[in-house]
Structures are given as C-alpha cells and as structure tokens.
Design a protein around this motif. Structure first.
Motif, mmCIF file in Angstrom:
data_model
loop_
_atom_site.group_PDB
_atom_site.id
_atom_site.type_symbol
_atom_site.label_atom_id
_atom_site.label_comp_id
_atom_site.label_asym_id
_atom_site.label_seq_id
_atom_site.Cartn_x
_atom_site.Cartn_y
_atom_site.Cartn_z
ATOM 1 N N ARG A 1 -13.880 10.041 -26.267
ATOM 2 C CA ARG A 1 -13.193 10.685 -27.395
ATOM 3 C C ARG A 1 -11.912 9.922 -27.713
ATOM 4 O O ARG A 1 -11.600 9.663 -28.881
ATOM 5 C CB ARG A 1 -12.892 12.148 -27.073
ATOM 6 C CG ARG A 1 -14.110 13.043 -27.018
ATOM 7 C CD ARG A 1 -13.731 14.457 -26.663
ATOM 8 N NE ARG A 1 -13.086 15.126 -27.780
ATOM 9 C CZ ARG A 1 -12.377 16.250 -27.676
ATOM 10 N NH1 ARG A 1 -12.192 16.826 -26.494
ATOM 11 N NH2 ARG A 1 -11.848 16.808 -28.737
ATOM 12 N N ASP A 2 -11.159 9.568 -26.688
ATOM 13 C CA ASP A 2 -9.938 8.787 -26.920
ATOM 14 C C ASP A 2 -10.266 7.425 -27.527
ATOM 15 O O ASP A 2 -9.551 6.936 -28.420
ATOM 16 C CB ASP A 2 -9.166 8.608 -25.608
ATOM 17 C CG ASP A 2 -8.533 9.895 -25.111
ATOM 18 O OD1 ASP A 2 -8.405 10.851 -25.906
ATOM 19 O OD2 ASP A 2 -8.170 9.956 -23.918
ATOM 20 N N ARG B 1 -12.856 6.697 -29.425
ATOM 21 C CA ARG B 1 -13.220 6.894 -30.823
ATOM 22 C C ARG B 1 -11.972 7.087 -31.688
ATOM 23 O O ARG B 1 -11.876 6.515 -32.778
ATOM 24 C CB ARG B 1 -14.140 8.113 -30.946
ATOM 25 C CG ARG B 1 -14.447 8.541 -32.395
ATOM 26 C CD ARG B 1 -15.139 7.476 -33.208
ATOM 27 N NE ARG B 1 -16.393 7.063 -32.635
ATOM 28 C CZ ARG B 1 -17.545 7.731 -32.780
ATOM 29 N NH1 ARG B 1 -17.585 8.837 -33.514
ATOM 30 N NH2 ARG B 1 -18.641 7.281 -32.221
ATOM 31 N N MET B 2 -11.015 7.892 -31.213
ATOM 32 C CA MET B 2 -9.791 8.085 -31.994
ATOM 33 C C MET B 2 -9.072 6.763 -32.187
ATOM 34 O O MET B 2 -8.576 6.462 -33.281
ATOM 35 C CB MET B 2 -8.880 9.098 -31.308
ATOM 36 C CG MET B 2 -9.408 10.519 -31.319
ATOM 37 S SD MET B 2 -8.217 11.693 -30.614
ATOM 38 C CE MET B 2 -9.346 12.937 -29.981
ATOM 39 N N ALA B 3 -9.021 5.953 -31.128
ATOM 40 C CA ALA B 3 -8.366 4.649 -31.239
ATOM 41 C C ALA B 3 -9.101 3.747 -32.230
ATOM 42 O O ALA B 3 -8.472 3.053 -33.036
ATOM 43 C CB ALA B 3 -8.303 3.982 -29.867
ATOM 44 N N GLN B 4 -10.413 3.743 -32.182
ATOM 45 C CA GLN B 4 -11.192 2.936 -33.124
ATOM 46 C C GLN B 4 -10.941 3.358 -34.563
ATOM 47 O O GLN B 4 -10.793 2.517 -35.452
ATOM 48 C CB GLN B 4 -12.682 3.055 -32.793
ATOM 49 C CG GLN B 4 -13.089 2.377 -31.501
ATOM 50 C CD GLN B 4 -14.497 2.735 -31.075
ATOM 51 O OE1 GLN B 4 -15.020 3.799 -31.431
ATOM 52 N NE2 GLN B 4 -15.123 1.862 -30.295
ATOM 53 N N ASP C 1 0.452 7.102 -21.513
ATOM 54 C CA ASP C 1 0.026 6.736 -20.164
ATOM 55 C C ASP C 1 -1.415 7.138 -19.855
ATOM 56 O O ASP C 1 -1.940 6.766 -18.814
ATOM 57 C CB ASP C 1 0.968 7.366 -19.129
ATOM 58 C CG ASP C 1 1.094 8.875 -19.283
ATOM 59 O OD1 ASP C 1 0.709 9.419 -20.350
ATOM 60 O OD2 ASP C 1 1.593 9.538 -18.351
ATOM 61 N N LEU C 2 -2.074 7.882 -20.780
ATOM 62 C CA LEU C 2 -3.407 8.383 -20.468
ATOM 63 C C LEU C 2 -4.422 8.259 -21.602
ATOM 64 O O LEU C 2 -5.620 8.241 -21.343
ATOM 65 C CB LEU C 2 -3.331 9.874 -20.065
ATOM 66 C CG LEU C 2 -2.519 10.242 -18.830
ATOM 67 C CD1 LEU C 2 -2.488 11.754 -18.669
ATOM 68 C CD2 LEU C 2 -3.102 9.584 -17.587
ATOM 69 N N GLY C 3 -3.966 8.223 -22.848
ATOM 70 C CA GLY C 3 -4.873 8.449 -23.958
ATOM 71 C C GLY C 3 -5.034 7.314 -24.947
ATOM 72 O O GLY C 3 -5.134 6.131 -24.595
ATOM 73 N N VAL C 4 -5.032 7.681 -26.217
ATOM 74 C CA VAL C 4 -5.354 6.769 -27.321
ATOM 75 C C VAL C 4 -4.544 5.472 -27.290
ATOM 76 O O VAL C 4 -5.108 4.394 -27.539
ATOM 77 C CB VAL C 4 -5.195 7.506 -28.668
ATOM 78 C CG1 VAL C 4 -5.409 6.553 -29.845
ATOM 79 C CG2 VAL C 4 -6.182 8.673 -28.762
ATOM 80 N N PRO C 5 -3.232 5.506 -27.005
ATOM 81 C CA PRO C 5 -2.489 4.228 -27.000
ATOM 82 C C PRO C 5 -3.045 3.197 -26.022
ATOM 83 O O PRO C 5 -2.980 1.987 -26.299
ATOM 84 C CB PRO C 5 -1.063 4.657 -26.612
ATOM 85 C CG PRO C 5 -0.961 6.065 -27.121
ATOM 86 C CD PRO C 5 -2.307 6.652 -26.852
ATOM 87 N N LEU C 6 -3.600 3.629 -24.882
ATOM 88 C CA LEU C 6 -4.199 2.677 -23.949
ATOM 89 C C LEU C 6 -5.428 2.020 -24.569
ATOM 90 O O LEU C 6 -5.662 0.815 -24.397
ATOM 91 C CB LEU C 6 -4.594 3.389 -22.658
ATOM 92 C CG LEU C 6 -3.451 3.998 -21.836
ATOM 93 C CD1 LEU C 6 -4.010 4.717 -20.617
ATOM 94 C CD2 LEU C 6 -2.454 2.927 -21.407
ATOM 95 N N HIS C 7 -6.210 2.791 -25.300
ATOM 96 C CA HIS C 7 -7.403 2.255 -25.948
ATOM 97 C C HIS C 7 -7.021 1.326 -27.104
ATOM 98 O O HIS C 7 -7.687 0.316 -27.340
ATOM 99 C CB HIS C 7 -8.294 3.394 -26.419
ATOM 100 C CG HIS C 7 -8.828 4.229 -25.299
ATOM 101 N ND1 HIS C 7 -10.056 4.006 -24.719
ATOM 102 C CD2 HIS C 7 -8.278 5.279 -24.625
ATOM 103 C CE1 HIS C 7 -10.248 4.879 -23.740
ATOM 104 N NE2 HIS C 7 -9.187 5.665 -23.675
ATOM 105 N N LEU C 8 -5.960 1.667 -27.816
ATOM 106 C CA LEU C 8 -5.465 0.761 -28.856
ATOM 107 C C LEU C 8 -5.010 -0.559 -28.246
ATOM 108 O O LEU C 8 -5.237 -1.629 -28.825
ATOM 109 C CB LEU C 8 -4.311 1.419 -29.621
ATOM 110 C CG LEU C 8 -4.692 2.511 -30.615
ATOM 111 C CD1 LEU C 8 -3.443 3.225 -31.130
ATOM 112 C CD2 LEU C 8 -5.482 1.932 -31.784
ATOM 113 N N ALA C 9 -4.379 -0.472 -27.074
ATOM 114 C CA ALA C 9 -3.951 -1.703 -26.394
ATOM 115 C C ALA C 9 -5.155 -2.548 -25.999
ATOM 116 O O ALA C 9 -5.092 -3.789 -26.016
ATOM 117 C CB ALA C 9 -3.125 -1.352 -25.164
#
Length: 292
Positions: free
Chosen positions: A212-213, A215-218, A239-247
């Motif tokens: 889910r995180d 997908r939100m990042a995408q 430290d846990l969610g969407v910003p890590l996936h964006l990175a």
C-alpha cells in the motif's frame, strides 16, 4: 513606479495571508498547552500557520498524515488545500481513501461538476467506501472536484490486497526493506491488532502494508506537481512509510511531511518534518471491541 511598488506590496500581502483557521471540533485537549502548536521536528522551532504554509508551498510533494476519525484533521486538510492553492497552482491531490476502481467514477463526477450538474448523491456516485466516514471526507472531495487539478486514487483495490495476502510479492529497494523498518512495522501491525493475529499471518499483513505504501509512492511520483497526499499518519511517516518508497523509486526529488496529531500523542523527530497538534476525540478501546 509607485503603482508598481504598490502592486508588489499587495502581492506580497496576499501571499502572506491565509484563510481563517477552522474552530476546534473535537471535545478533548482544549486546555492542553500544545493545542494548535506547529513544530519543525528537525530544528525544534515553533511555526505559525503562515510560516508552515510558506514552507509547504515550496515543496514539489507534500504528504499529510491524519487520524482518520478526528474531525479537526479533516477541517485542517481542507484549510491546507485552500491555503496552498492560494500560494501556487495545485498540481494534483491524492487520497488513500480512493481505490483505482473508483477513478473512472471520480472523472465522471468531475465532468458533472464542470457542466454545472453535480451528482445529487456524490458518495453513491463515487461508490464511496463505508469504512471512510463520508461526513468527514465529503467536504474535501467536493472541494477538489470543483477544481481544475486531478483528484487521484492512491490505494490498492480490494482484489489486489487479496492477491498480495495470498502470494506476497518481492519488495525491492534498500530504504523500504531495511530490517529496522520491517521490524517496526511488524510491531505496529501486532499492536494495532491487539496481539490477536497469529504470527503466521504477520508476514502477509506486512506485505499488504508495504505494498500500500509502495502504491501511494508510485502514484505520488507519477502525479503532477505540486502533489498533495492525504493518508493515515503511519503511511506518511519518514521512518516507516511512503517517503522510504519514494527514496527507492525516485531519490532526491524532495517532499515535505506533515503529521496532524492529537495533543498528548508525541510524534518522533524522525517521523516527519512538521507536526501540528490538534484537539482530541475520546479514546476508544479498540482491543476491547475486537475481543468482543
């Protein structure tokens, strides 16, 4: 020359202004010393709402975390959206509360608004999910549908979630797959389910959470900038969610994270760039409800 100078002054004044803040609606925390406090979690600096807006307006991506059942968080989200629109053109708005299979309905409703014939029952027209209180989300959705920028689904469909649950896909990327991230998310999943989930189900639940995180990042990465995402607070945590996936997907693009938090619920320094403390709704014993 004088008219040019006067025009510049008026423009600067307009940029510095903001719409009136909404009144607090939640019943608890009205006398808490942190009520209404906005803190820069990196520097410890206290900000005014206008200072916060000025910083968020410069970001290509803004992620805002909410507590889903707090009406003050929803009122502040509408305020933020309106105030940011006044500072620069809004590129897109993304919602955790919308699934991809609702996107066509969103576009149909947008066209109806543009033609001056909005749906009489907008929630039904969007096939709004009962798990998201329409009384809280309706004002934001209506506002967005009246604007020229796209309103975008940022979640997974139910069928996608079931597929992930039964056959966990491999998640790629160094930041989002770090052991400390996965461990913290597993603890959060175990706690949020009151310790009632068997350990055998935890890996699948973790996969769903992280997909889910992802997908939100995408969706944020692909959305027109400046992009604004509204989601649950855990989803937007640095430290846990969407910003890590964006990175992992698009490193170095830059985003700002604001978490709306009830007074008395501290937000760790590494979880966001800013926290805004609001009034609180009465605590519910979700574990007692689940056990019943």
């Amino acid at each position: 020359m004088r008219s040019f100078f006067l025009g510049c002054c008026l423009l600067l004044a307009a940029c510095a202004a903001a719409p009136p803040l909404p009144d607090w609606q939640s019943p608890q925390g009205r006398k808490h010393p942190d009520l209404g406090l906005i803190r820069d979690l990196r520097s410890g600096e206290t900000l005014s709402p206008v200072q916060l807006l000025d910083r968020l307006a410069r970001a290509p991506r803004v992620l805002v975390g909410e507590q889903h059942d707090n009406p003050d968080h929803h009122a502040l989200q509408v305020w933020l959206l309106q105030a940011l629109e006044a500072r620069r053109p809004q590129g897109s708005l993304l919602l955790e509360m919308l699934n991809p299979d609702q996107q066509a309905r969103v576009e149909t409703a947008r066209a109806a608004y543009a033609e001056g014939h909005p749906p009489a029952d907008l929630a039904a027209a969007l096939a709004w999910q009962k798990g998201w209180d329409w009384a809280l989300y309706g004002p934001l959705v209506r506002h967005a549908l009246e604007r020229p920028y796209p309103l975008l689904a940022a979640n997974l469909d139910r069928a996608e979630i079931m597929d992930i649950y039964t056959a966990r896909p491999t998640l790629t990327g160094k930041a989002s797959t770090a052991p400390k991230v996965r461990k913290a998310l597993l603890e959060q999943i175990r706690e949020s389910h009151c310790g009632l989930l068997p350990d055998s189900q935890l890996p699948a639940m973790l996969a769903v959470q992280q997909q889910r995180d992802r997908r939100m990042a995408q969706r944020v990465a692909a959305a027109a900038a400046p992009a604004l995402l509204f989601a649950g607070a855990f989803h937007v945590r640095r430290d846990l969610g969407v910003p890590l996936h964006l990175a992992d997907l698009q490193p170095g693009q830059g985003e700002q994270v604001l978490i709306l938090s009830e007074v008395g619920k501290e937000v760790p320094a590494g979880a966001a760039d800013y926290v805004w403390y609001t009034a609180a709704v009465p605590e519910r014993d979700h574990c007692a409800e689940l056990k019943r």
